[in-house]
Design a protein around this motif. Structure first.
Motif: not given
Length: 173
Positions: A73, A77, A133, A137, A141, A167
């Motif tokens: 990430d 990303r 987002m 993600d 989460a 973030g």
């Protein structure tokens, strides 16, 4: 112990077209040392969070799977389903075993509820603002919320809040 393999995975897991992604590829020069540091920190946090309990295997597996996720990430990303989904599945199974051993079904129910609620909230945010987002993600989460939910609702709230703060700090940098 598994850090050299995890360093290899960071090279191949993001490649959607690689059918042998699980074998890994030779890492860059610094990647093995970075992987050891990240794995040690995440493993230490996992051990600190639950101590010597039946939930430790679940948290240790998450630390192992989260190590390449963090590195991938940070670099690309992306949060590949190849790691996020096994983290979810292993977490639910191993936390169910821990609940059976401790007889703490309320913790398992809280973990499941936390994962579902956080998934719904993050999915709403991702749909409302897709540039802020991605769905990787959202899925991660929810997985994090399952683990934090095992520990308690306060951990879920503070953990998700800390993720937004971190973030924001990274985005400003």
């Amino acid at each position: 112990v598994v850090s050299p393999y995890l360093a290899r995975l960071t090279r191949t897991v993001p490649d959607r077209d690689d059918p042998t992604w699980w074998r890994g590829a030779p890492p860059t020069r610094r990647r093995p040392a970075l992987t050891v540091v990240v794995a040690a920190i995440l493993g230490g946090c996992a051990g600190y969070a639950v101590g010597w309990s039946a939930a430790l295997p679940a948290f240790a597996v998450f630390a192992v799977l989260a190590t390449p996720l963090l590195l991938i990430d940070a670099e690309l990303r992306r949060l590949p389903d190849r790691l996020v989904l096994p983290a979810a599945g292993c977490g639910l199974v191993l936390l169910a075993v821990a609940a059976a051993i401790h007889g703490d079904w309320a913790a398992l129910a809280r973990a499941g509820a936390a994962g579902g609620i956080v998934f719904a909230v993050f999915c709403s945010v991702a749909l409302a603002s897709p540039r802020s987002m991605g769905f990787g993600d959202v899925k991660l989460a929810a997985v994090l919320a399952v683990y934090l939910g095992w520990l308690g609702w306060g951990h879920v709230l503070y953990g998700i809040f800390a993720g937004f703060v971190l973030g924001a700090v990274v985005a400003m940098g």
